[in-house]
Design an enzyme around this catalytic site. Sequence first.
Site, PDB file in Angstrom:
ATOM      1  N   ASN A 185      -2.139  24.112  65.750  1.00  0.00           N
ATOM      2  CA  ASN A 185      -3.262  23.337  66.300  1.00  0.00           C
ATOM      3  C   ASN A 185      -3.095  23.095  67.797  1.00  0.00           C
ATOM      4  O   ASN A 185      -3.878  22.363  68.390  1.00  0.00           O
ATOM      5  CB  ASN A 185      -3.484  22.042  65.507  1.00  0.00           C
ATOM      6  CG  ASN A 185      -2.330  21.063  65.635  1.00  0.00           C
ATOM      7  OD1 ASN A 185      -1.565  21.103  66.598  1.00  0.00           O
ATOM      8  ND2 ASN A 185      -2.199  20.162  64.673  1.00  0.00           N
ATOM      9  N   GLU A 365      25.200  25.095  61.076  1.00  0.00           N
ATOM     10  CA  GLU A 365      25.477  23.908  60.264  1.00  0.00           C
ATOM     11  C   GLU A 365      24.200  23.216  59.812  1.00  0.00           C
ATOM     12  O   GLU A 365      24.181  22.572  58.758  1.00  0.00           O
ATOM     13  CB  GLU A 365      26.363  22.932  61.043  1.00  0.00           C
ATOM     14  CG  GLU A 365      27.780  23.435  61.337  1.00  0.00           C
ATOM     15  CD  GLU A 365      27.864  24.326  62.571  1.00  0.00           C
ATOM     16  OE1 GLU A 365      26.818  24.499  63.262  1.00  0.00           O
ATOM     17  OE2 GLU A 365      28.950  24.853  62.861  1.00  0.00           O
ATOM     18  N   PHE A 390      32.202  19.565  63.576  1.00  0.00           N
ATOM     19  CA  PHE A 390      30.946  20.306  63.681  1.00  0.00           C
ATOM     20  C   PHE A 390      29.880  19.791  62.721  1.00  0.00           C
ATOM     21  O   PHE A 390      28.729  20.211  62.790  1.00  0.00           O
ATOM     22  CB  PHE A 390      31.204  21.802  63.510  1.00  0.00           C
ATOM     23  CG  PHE A 390      32.229  22.318  64.485  1.00  0.00           C
ATOM     24  CD1 PHE A 390      32.243  21.858  65.794  1.00  0.00           C
ATOM     25  CD2 PHE A 390      33.200  23.225  64.108  1.00  0.00           C
ATOM     26  CE1 PHE A 390      33.199  22.289  66.707  1.00  0.00           C
ATOM     27  CE2 PHE A 390      34.163  23.669  65.003  1.00  0.00           C
ATOM     28  CZ  PHE A 390      34.159  23.201  66.315  1.00  0.00           C
ATOM     29  N   HIS A 414      40.066  19.538  59.482  1.00  0.00           N
ATOM     30  CA  HIS A 414      40.567  19.441  60.853  1.00  0.00           C
ATOM     31  C   HIS A 414      40.229  18.088  61.474  1.00  0.00           C
ATOM     32  O   HIS A 414      39.790  18.002  62.619  1.00  0.00           O
ATOM     33  CB  HIS A 414      40.025  20.596  61.706  1.00  0.00           C
ATOM     34  CG  HIS A 414      40.555  21.938  61.283  1.00  0.00           C
ATOM     35  ND1 HIS A 414      40.248  22.496  60.055  1.00  0.00           N
ATOM     36  CD2 HIS A 414      41.379  22.819  61.889  1.00  0.00           C
ATOM     37  CE1 HIS A 414      40.853  23.655  59.934  1.00  0.00           C
ATOM     38  NE2 HIS A 414      41.561  23.883  61.020  1.00  0.00           N
ATOM     39  N   ASP A 422      44.516  22.704  69.519  1.00  0.00           N
ATOM     40  CA  ASP A 422      43.165  23.209  69.785  1.00  0.00           C
ATOM     41  C   ASP A 422      42.363  22.295  70.712  1.00  0.00           C
ATOM     42  O   ASP A 422      41.401  22.727  71.332  1.00  0.00           O
ATOM     43  CB  ASP A 422      42.397  23.423  68.474  1.00  0.00           C
ATOM     44  CG  ASP A 422      42.588  24.832  67.920  1.00  0.00           C
ATOM     45  OD1 ASP A 422      42.938  25.734  68.706  1.00  0.00           O
ATOM     46  OD2 ASP A 422      42.394  25.020  66.708  1.00  0.00           O
TER      47      ASP A 422
END
Lengths: 622, 622
Positions: A185, A365, A390, A414, A422
Amino acid sequence: MNHTALLDRTSTARLQDLGQQLRVDSVRASAAANSGHPTSSMSAADLMAVLLARHFRYDFTDPHAAGNDHLIFSKGHASPLLYAMYRAAGAITDHELLSYRRRGSRLEGHPTPRLSWVDVATGSLGLGLPVGVGLALAGRFLDQLPYRVWVLCGDSELAEGSVWEAFEHAAYHGLDHLTVIVDVNRLGQRGPTRHGWDTAAYARRMAAFGWHTIEIDGHDVTEIDRAYAEAGQTSGRPTVILARTRKGQGVAAVEDAEGAHGKPLPDPEEAIRELGGPRSARVEVKPPPAQPQRPHAFPAGQLHLPEYERGSLVATRDAFGEALAALGAARADVVVLDGEVSDSTRTQYFADAYPGRFFQFYIAEQQMTAAAIGIQARGWTPYLATFGAFLTRAHDFLRMAAVSRASLRVAGSHAGVSIGRDGPSQMALEDLAVFRAIHGSTVLYPCDANQAARLTAAVADRQGVSYLRLTRGGTPVIYEAGEEFPVGGSRVLRSSADDQVTIVAAGITVHEALSAASQLAARGVSARVIDVYSVKPIDAATLRQAARDTGRIVTVEDHWAEGGLGSAVLEVFADGTDEALPIVRTLAVREMPGSAAPEDQLADAGIDSRAIISAALTLARA
Amino acid sequence: MNHTALLDRTSTARLQDLGQQLRVDSVRASAAANSGHPTSSMSAADLMAVLLARHFRYDFTDPHAAGNDHLIFSKGHASPLLYAMYRAAGAITDHELLSYRRRGSRLEGHPTPRLSWVDVATGSLGLGLPVGVGLALAGRFLDQLPYRVWVLCGDSELAEGSVWEAFEHAAYHGLDHLTVIVDVNRLGQRGPTRHGWDTAAYARRMAAFGWHTIEIDGHDVTEIDRAYAEAGQTSGRPTVILARTRKGQGVAAVEDAEGAHGKPLPDPEEAIRELGGPRSARVEVKPPPAQPQRPHAFPAGQLHLPEYERGSLVATRDAFGEALAALGAARADVVVLDGEVSDSTRTQYFADAYPGRFFQFYIAEQQMTAAAIGIQARGWTPYLATFGAFLTRAHDFLRMAAVSRASLRVAGSHAGVSIGRDGPSQMALEDLAVFRAIHGSTVLYPCDANQAARLTAAVADRQGVSYLRLTRGGTPVIYEAGEEFPVGGSRVLRSSADDQVTIVAAGITVHEALSAASQLAARGVSARVIDVYSVKPIDAATLRQAARDTGRIVTVEDHWAEGGLGSAVLEVFADGTDEALPIVRTLAVREMPGSAAPEDQLADAGIDSRAIISAALTLARA
């Protein structure tokens, strides 16, 4: 009915009339509420009239019938249109229609499954299509039934990345029973959309992703009917119908007008006259095929959870993966969804054993989470897993899962600084706060492998969103295999009559707490240690008892200081009883970590045994 | 240097050699750390060698030089490659290279701006490209400088919807100074990607979105060089270079092998031999153009914040919008980003006044947030706004903003059940928990228009992520214009020597608290009322004083019971002291709301004046 044949003149007039009825009822409902989105409903009225009268197969008296089609209003703000369809189908009365948006009414501002014909709540744009992908995946791979999934999208929401995750995923799996209807629209909430009425711009993108595309005039019932028929005849790929429409169609005062979004019409009486007055046509919606349609069932057996030897070093993520595979053997309803990290979360064990119930979403995800919402709406029991960090990518959909009254089991691996080298981008440090603040959620954080296996199984039949927080590295097994860990419980790991302080821990910090308590004992300080593996609901009785006994509590968590374990413990003491708060000291992560070995990370964050000892000594002496 | 000319044989050999050096150094760094992603670095080494030696314009001695190009490693796990480039450019020593991932080293597992050559932290896939769009927008519309933005993406991360928000947005604005290099090594973490080496599949999608696409062999330095040159010569649209590569290229043991992701090489010594041994070539990176390049500046003037009359009814979102426009007049550095709700958040006032500093992202909250991260990296002062509920869509990027040490000002409107009839999908009920658990954040929640205006201005120079929680409906103005509201402060609105209970409120509940206190006074109960507009940092001293004086605290918030205002207040009393621990009762939203009028919502949630009175009476009598 032969869908490929053109409609005759009577049918055309009848469908046009039904479209007007849906418009009138959208105007009436919004006027009665003095609130709502009639103009966004009016643009899609003809699209929905033809769908309801000629293509949608649904038994409104049995919304859970396995063969029913599914209709998702991804543009959930067009709820007046959906409710007008329910009235036309005879599912709700006119009286109920006019209860729209009123206190207590199940006709909420945006649809929710409080209405049994609504599979999932919408209202956060960009959610409905990826949920539809989940339903279509369930239809094809799990139920193995030919039901169709229809998703009505707005054009504005095509700006959401989640929609493109869905376009990619649906085409990859050739979900030809999925049809997306885009109500182009050309007007968003605030003004024109990026592409206006350029349906070709959308079609180019979707075709490139592998979809069959059809561009039509969304107010021409013949074109609409032909498009649905073509979608039904298209195999091997999903179809998107791009329908040029006018917002507020049929009422000159608001038609294709800016500034008319999300408001009842200025003069509803006049608008209803302009639309030809109220109508009460009743649509006989075709039921699903008459032959009994039983969904496919997978074989099932006995549950044999993995068992781990006390004293061995096992990561809770390993135990989660092995328990999930065991659940797969025992329960035919368990399915697993991955975001391209199955080697890390250990869902690969399930994938290897039960590939027919394992879904790979690659690094998407939002699509993974939305698909789980769709899959559970068909009665399956989904577990989804990725790095806890995440899951923030899917936070909106997790929030909406609660509005959907959906039952999901979410594993975040983790967790915390203990992952080590990391660095912070990979560390879940806010996940306890995120999942605790999801309505009706369960939050579990196992500290050893036997406990992790038990809790993995425990959430299978849990209502709502359940979260399992998992640790990357190996931790000592401290519980015997076979011990029970009820949701809402805790474990008192050290206790004596002369405890001077209580250490409350969960997950990785339980081991630091035990080490600290041993060292404190050597220094003459008796410390109680409680493993609160159930962070929500939390074992208030045991914590209250500890407060009464010791008066001093140290909490320690591998999580930011806000909203996590410490907050959960404090909230126990905030029910307004006449007991004042105990003396509490919360140990948590307060500085941005870098890269380092896990043990150095715990030390640097001040959540290792040494930090606990220091805090406990200060408190015990206070 | 003429980029269109083919490289001569010497140049080719030199570039190939540099690629090998970057590989060797990636292997060496990962081996030294016994951790990291050498194989993901090796696939992109030739791409980066040619970029560094021939196309990247950067002054490593002056990372903040306005004319510098920008390079974003969206595949942040390839950090060894980035650090190898820094060594080759002479920015870091070989000694520092080998500190990779060690405690205290600024060479973290994923790049962060602890290194002054890194604009933004990466490591959450799908973030780097939308941030690059923000930098390219800054270059074109704000700085008005010809710097180029180079983004290195992995192929796996193209599954993320955020990436497609970025492809759409960059093409829409014709950002021809943005070049995306996709390292199509066909292997994700867990196994093959969806499209493998089918670069044509990606090219079709990106071309449909309006990008110039180039497909090359990512190990052929001549093809790479030609592609960069072509990108530089392409105007009116951004360029994506789809480079087929092999993960672990150059070392047979890991080349194109599954199961070699995220691990140091099994035999680094042998690998280095196979790659031709260590090298120490130094690259003279071309600086940006020599003529002084001053970024464009907008005109600025005096700050005249809007003023509101006491007793009038004004929504805090209105005051926010008007204050933002006032800031726009006063400060040339303020820019505003919208997610297609500027009419609701009132950023439209700024848009109308300063269209050159207003960015419309349509309904793409991830791209909006990432763009703000990119824009602030160039020294601008971005404010972004949408419904608080929809900020959950961008939660991962807000989390990563903290890792980036980015300064953003985020406004979330339509907070809480008090929005009324739209229902729970539109209500921010977790936003205090979300923003409190972002490292280094500031969380503000004004209750009236004058306070909202002040706080809007106060966050302009605040470091980190600042959040302003805004209310949809009008609330009474209770403060005089011109009053100060320092971050970290609070306002005691009622107080006397014989207070029996303290009511702690913020935002909409301040007015309920004031009403409750009046009614309590009529019933002979004296209640202190504290407006904690600064939820983080919170005014611990004033709360402690209230605890000492009254011993009883009721907190009341239009937010879920977990992680919000109540938790923030409780955390004040969790510093381990035994001093004046109060009895606390937290009032918050505990059931899923439906649609209803705002006042009914507050009553149904048990957070209105009546609920406060009831709680206060119970506590005062305890």
